[in-house]
Design a protein around this motif. Structure first.
Motif, PDB file in Angstrom:
ATOM      1  N   TYR A  63       0.852  -1.186   0.000  1.00 12.51           N
ATOM      2  CA  TYR A  63       0.000   0.000   0.000  1.00 12.51           C
ATOM      3  C   TYR A  63       0.889   1.238   0.000  1.00 12.51           C
ATOM      4  CZ  TYR A  63      -3.843  -3.156   1.260  1.00 12.51           C
ATOM      5  OH  TYR A  63      -4.779  -4.163   1.261  1.00 12.51           O
ATOM      6  N   GLU A  64       0.490   2.223  -0.765  1.00 10.95           N
ATOM      7  CA  GLU A  64       1.292   3.436  -0.905  1.00 10.95           C
ATOM      8  C   GLU A  64       1.068   4.388   0.273  1.00 10.95           C
ATOM      9  OE1 GLU A  64       3.547   3.844  -3.263  1.00 10.95           O
ATOM     10  OE2 GLU A  64       2.999   1.854  -4.038  1.00 10.95           O
ATOM     11  N   GLY A  65       2.087   5.195   0.547  1.00 11.92           N
ATOM     12  CA  GLY A  65       1.938   6.303   1.481  1.00 11.92           C
ATOM     13  C   GLY A  65       2.152   5.976   2.941  1.00 11.92           C
ATOM     14  N   GLU A  66       2.648   4.777   3.249  1.00 16.64           N
ATOM     15  CA  GLU A  66       2.877   4.438   4.651  1.00 16.64           C
ATOM     16  C   GLU A  66       4.034   5.253   5.226  1.00 16.64           C
ATOM     17  OE1 GLU A  66       1.137  -0.137   4.457  1.00 16.64           O
ATOM     18  OE2 GLU A  66       3.267   0.179   4.925  1.00 16.64           O
ATOM     19  N   LEU A  67       3.984   5.498   6.526  1.00 17.11           N
ATOM     20  CA  LEU A  67       5.037   6.276   7.174  1.00 17.11           C
ATOM     21  C   LEU A  67       6.396   5.634   6.933  1.00 17.11           C
ATOM     22  CD1 LEU A  67       3.524   7.153  10.694  1.00 17.11           C
ATOM     23  CD2 LEU A  67       3.521   8.562   8.628  1.00 17.11           C
ATOM     24  N   THR A  68       7.365   6.442   6.562  1.00 16.46           N
ATOM     25  CA  THR A  68       8.725   5.958   6.385  1.00 16.46           C
ATOM     26  C   THR A  68       9.361   5.727   7.757  1.00 16.46           C
ATOM     27  OG1 THR A  68       9.700   8.167   6.420  1.00 16.46           O
ATOM     28  CG2 THR A  68       8.932   7.319   4.267  1.00 16.46           C
ATOM     29  N   THR A  69      10.544   5.143   7.751  1.00 20.42           N
ATOM     30  CA  THR A  69      11.255   4.934   9.009  1.00 20.42           C
ATOM     31  C   THR A  69      11.507   6.260   9.720  1.00 20.42           C
ATOM     32  OG1 THR A  69      12.353   2.975   8.112  1.00 20.42           O
ATOM     33  CG2 THR A  69      13.341   3.982  10.061  1.00 20.42           C
ATOM     34  N   LEU A  96       5.677  -7.490   8.898  1.00 12.92           N
ATOM     35  CA  LEU A  96       6.038  -7.277   7.493  1.00 12.92           C
ATOM     36  C   LEU A  96       6.749  -5.945   7.278  1.00 12.92           C
ATOM     37  CD1 LEU A  96       2.877  -8.757   5.741  1.00 12.92           C
ATOM     38  CD2 LEU A  96       5.156  -9.774   5.901  1.00 12.92           C
ATOM     39  N   ARG A  97       6.866  -5.121   8.317  1.00 15.38           N
ATOM     40  CA  ARG A  97       7.687  -3.906   8.223  1.00 15.38           C
ATOM     41  C   ARG A  97       9.144  -4.283   8.453  1.00 15.38           C
ATOM     42  NH1 ARG A  97       5.718   1.935   8.748  1.00 15.38           N
ATOM     43  NH2 ARG A  97       7.967   2.289   8.775  1.00 15.38           N
ATOM     44  N   ASN A  98       9.996  -3.990   7.493  1.00 15.66           N
ATOM     45  CA  ASN A  98      11.417  -4.344   7.612  1.00 15.66           C
ATOM     46  C   ASN A  98      12.134  -3.587   8.724  1.00 15.66           C
ATOM     47  OD1 ASN A  98      11.252  -6.155   5.447  1.00 15.66           O
ATOM     48  ND2 ASN A  98      11.657  -4.534   3.941  1.00 15.66           N
ATOM     49  N   ASP A  99      11.593  -2.426   9.099  1.00 20.01           N
ATOM     50  CA  ASP A  99      12.241  -1.605  10.133  1.00 20.01           C
ATOM     51  C   ASP A  99      11.601  -1.780  11.506  1.00 20.01           C
ATOM     52  OD1 ASP A  99       9.815  -0.404   9.640  1.00 20.01           O
ATOM     53  OD2 ASP A  99      10.621   1.588   9.196  1.00 20.01           O
ATOM     54  N   LEU A 100      10.795  -2.827  11.682  1.00 17.02           N
ATOM     55  CA  LEU A 100      10.051  -2.988  12.934  1.00 17.02           C
ATOM     56  C   LEU A 100      10.968  -3.046  14.151  1.00 17.02           C
ATOM     57  CD1 LEU A 100       7.327  -3.408  14.359  1.00 17.02           C
ATOM     58  CD2 LEU A 100       7.598  -5.875  13.974  1.00 17.02           C
ATOM     59  N   ALA A 101      12.019  -3.850  14.091  1.00 15.97           N
ATOM     60  CA  ALA A 101      12.924  -3.984  15.240  1.00 15.97           C
ATOM     61  C   ALA A 101      13.578  -2.650  15.585  1.00 15.97           C
ATOM     62  CB  ALA A 101      13.986  -5.040  14.955  1.00 15.97           C
ATOM     63  N   GLU A 102      13.969  -1.892  14.565  1.00 18.72           N
ATOM     64  CA  GLU A 102      14.582  -0.581  14.798  1.00 18.72           C
ATOM     65  C   GLU A 102      13.614   0.356  15.508  1.00 18.72           C
ATOM     66  OE1 GLU A 102      15.922   3.352  12.206  1.00 18.72           O
ATOM     67  OE2 GLU A 102      15.909   1.394  11.217  1.00 18.72           O
ATOM     68  N   LEU A 103      12.360   0.341  15.076  1.00 15.65           N
ATOM     69  CA  LEU A 103      11.373   1.246  15.659  1.00 15.65           C
ATOM     70  C   LEU A 103      10.993   0.822  17.070  1.00 15.65           C
ATOM     71  CD1 LEU A 103       9.114   1.803  12.516  1.00 15.65           C
ATOM     72  CD2 LEU A 103      10.842   3.351  13.461  1.00 15.65           C
ATOM     73  N   ILE A 104      10.939  -0.473  17.323  1.00 14.03           N
ATOM     74  CA  ILE A 104      10.677  -0.955  18.681  1.00 14.03           C
ATOM     75  C   ILE A 104      11.795  -0.501  19.616  1.00 14.03           C
ATOM     76  CG2 ILE A 104      10.597  -3.031  20.129  1.00 14.03           C
ATOM     77  CD1 ILE A 104       9.139  -4.411  17.773  1.00 14.03           C
ATOM     78  N   ALA A 105      13.036  -0.691  19.180  1.00 12.21           N
ATOM     79  CA  ALA A 105      14.183  -0.289  20.008  1.00 12.21           C
ATOM     80  C   ALA A 105      14.155   1.205  20.286  1.00 12.21           C
ATOM     81  CB  ALA A 105      15.484  -0.682  19.309  1.00 12.21           C
ATOM     82  N   TYR A 106      13.775   1.992  19.279  1.00 12.27           N
ATOM     83  CA  TYR A 106      13.727   3.447  19.452  1.00 12.27           C
ATOM     84  C   TYR A 106      12.652   3.831  20.467  1.00 12.27           C
ATOM     85  CZ  TYR A 106      13.745   8.398  18.187  1.00 12.27           C
ATOM     86  OH  TYR A 106      13.833   9.766  18.216  1.00 12.27           O
ATOM     87  N   ALA A 107      11.475   3.203  20.385  1.00 13.16           N
ATOM     88  CA  ALA A 107      10.388   3.523  21.308  1.00 13.16           C
ATOM     89  C   ALA A 107      10.727   3.100  22.731  1.00 13.16           C
ATOM     90  CB  ALA A 107       9.100   2.857  20.847  1.00 13.16           C
ATOM     91  N   VAL A 108      11.278   1.909  22.890  1.00 17.25           N
ATOM     92  CA  VAL A 108      11.666   1.433  24.220  1.00 17.25           C
ATOM     93  C   VAL A 108      12.703   2.380  24.833  1.00 17.25           C
ATOM     94  CG1 VAL A 108      12.822  -0.422  25.486  1.00 17.25           C
ATOM     95  CG2 VAL A 108      11.079  -0.974  23.769  1.00 17.25           C
ATOM     96  N   GLY A 109      13.617   2.839  23.993  1.00 13.56           N
ATOM     97  CA  GLY A 109      14.631   3.783  24.463  1.00 13.56           C
ATOM     98  C   GLY A 109      14.049   5.110  24.905  1.00 13.56           C
ATOM     99  N   LYS A 110      12.860   5.428  24.399  1.00 16.29           N
ATOM    100  CA  LYS A 110      12.165   6.661  24.791  1.00 16.29           C
ATOM    101  C   LYS A 110      11.262   6.460  26.008  1.00 16.29           C
ATOM    102  CE  LYS A 110      13.555   9.555  21.543  1.00 16.29           C
ATOM    103  NZ  LYS A 110      14.237  10.831  21.867  1.00 16.29           N
ATOM    104  N   GLY A 111      11.278   5.237  26.555  1.00 16.97           N
ATOM    105  CA  GLY A 111      10.483   4.971  27.754  1.00 16.97           C
ATOM    106  C   GLY A 111       9.054   4.562  27.491  1.00 16.97           C
ATOM    107  N   ILE A 112       8.730   4.185  26.258  1.00 16.11           N
ATOM    108  CA  ILE A 112       7.374   3.753  25.914  1.00 16.11           C
ATOM    109  C   ILE A 112       7.306   2.228  25.974  1.00 16.11           C
ATOM    110  CG2 ILE A 112       5.589   3.736  24.129  1.00 16.11           C
ATOM    111  CD1 ILE A 112       6.790   6.326  23.035  1.00 16.11           C
TER     112      ILE A 112
END
Length: 391
Positions: A63-69, A96-112
């Motif tokens: 699907y087009e237009g999804e948020l980029t990393t 199915l998001r290739n950047d899922l692990a990166e985004l999880i790590a970023y959110a956890v690092g922000k205290g979420i």
């Protein structure tokens, strides 16, 4: 979300500190004082399955237009600024998001705190170990029955076995995991089997969702169960939860998307255990009922902000243009403002109900889907006129 375990047995889990804290029900913009809402992020619309009741009408295509990393990282940063306590990453299928692990790590690092909602079929050993290492708080796996019943809903033979294998991978490494089961006419007879499954497989949690008529699920209004069948289903959930407690088996049992459940539990306990009933009444008052647009919100794959993940026909803004917190606190959007103080806008049985302070009008998406009026009574309320104080 109703914690059947908390109401019946008094057991505490992480979410209860958000649901039943002092002043939680009076918060217009968050779960409790000082916090923003729990945010559901539909991180992608793409999915490897095709569930017949999917609220996002997902399919196995790009699907087009999804948020980029980069855009997703900015969005997460703004959630942290707004003190959002939990980000529930859903889909489609978020794996199915290739950047899922990166985004999880970023959110956890922000205290979420991160929870993940998945169909479970892609939860292989490697992914589960990585997610556990990253610090995911919880993974919810959708199962709508056992064996062929689930596969019919998921649109793929073998989906049940694949998901169960993913759940087992989570249990093996100590990753907290649970089931998500959407009750409807074709599977409500499977509730007993689901309780048996979580006991046999050592699964610590299950959420029983009442059907919401959205996306492909909007065609399933006639597939919902009747009020009497709903009462019987909730009776069974109560019975099995109490049985676990009596036998010393620690499981967290919740129901979702129908706040009549809490009142129904209170009314039942009032007849059999008045002291416990009073404690339940106190908890329900703290909670304040449905808080869509207040304590829970949603952002879709394109960055649009919605009242919740089931109400994507209503959009309040886009996180590409404004910070989530700015959108969430903007009273110039009439529906969002209405949700934050909805009691004067409600109609029908909801407006006249003596339990309105405990339920807050139940689920608006169902009312809108069935009647065309967002503020009409929720047709899935199964309490009788006598129980809600109508003549």
């Amino acid at each position: 979300m109703i914690s059947v375990t908390k109401l019946l047995c008094g057991d505490d889990y992480f979410g209860d500190s958000l649901r039943y804290s002092s002043g939680a029900g009076s918060q217009a913009h968050g779960v409790t004082a000082g916090y923003g809402p729990v945010v559901v992020w539909n991180s992608t619309r793409t999915c490897n399955l095709k569930c017949i009741h999917c609220y996002s009408s997902s399919d196995a295509k790009k699907y087009e237009g999804e948020l980029t990393t980069g855009e997703a990282r900015c969005f997460i940063e703004h959630l942290a600024e707004f003190n959002v306590p939990v980000l529930l990453i859903s889909g489609g299928e978020p794996l199915l998001r290739n950047d899922l692990a990166e985004l999880i790590a970023y959110a956890v690092g922000k205290g979420i705190r991160i929870t993940l909602s998945s169909n479970g079929t892609l939860l292989n050993e490697e992914r589960v170990k990585l997610f556990n290492k990253l610090g995911i708080g919880y993974i919810g796996v959708s199962l709508d029955g056992t064996g062929a019943i689930n596969d019919r809903f998921r649109g793929r033979n073998g989906a049940f076995n694949a998901a169960l294998n993913g759940i087992r991978n989570c249990v093996t490494v100590g990753q907290r995991v649970g089931l998500r089961f959407t009750i409807n006419r074709h599977n409500y007879h499977e509730i007993n089997d689901i309780f048996d499954l979580i006991e046999k497989e050592n699964i610590p949690r299950v959420c029983f969702y009442h059907l919401v008529y959205a996306g492909r699920g909007s065609k399933m209004v006639e597939e919902d169960i009747s009020r009497d069948e709903t009462r019987a289903a909730v009776d069974l959930i109560i019975e099995r939860t109490a049985d676990f407690h009596r036998r010393g088996i620690k499981k967290e049992i919740l129901t979702v998307d129908n706040h009549a459940d809490g009142i129904y539990i209170y009314l039942k306990l009032k007849k059999t255990d008045p002291a416990r009933a009073e404690q339940v009444l106190t908890l329900l008052r703290l909670n304040g009922g449905n808080r869509t647009g207040m304590a829970i919100g949603a952002v879709d794959w394109n960055g649009n902000v919605h009242p919740d993940q089931f109400t994507q026909n209503l959009t309040f803004g886009n996180v590409r243009d404004r910070k989530f917190g700015e959108i969430w606190t903007d009273y110039s959007q009439p529906v969002l403002a209405g949700l934050k103080n909805r009691k004067p806008l409600l109609k029908g049985r909801c407006a006249a109900c003596k339990w309105l302070d405990l339920c807050n009008g139940n689920f608006r998406a169902r009312a809108g889907a069935v009647t065309g009026d967002f503020w009409e009574a929720d047709p899935a309320c199964y309490l009788t006129d006598e129980e809600i104080g109508l003549q």
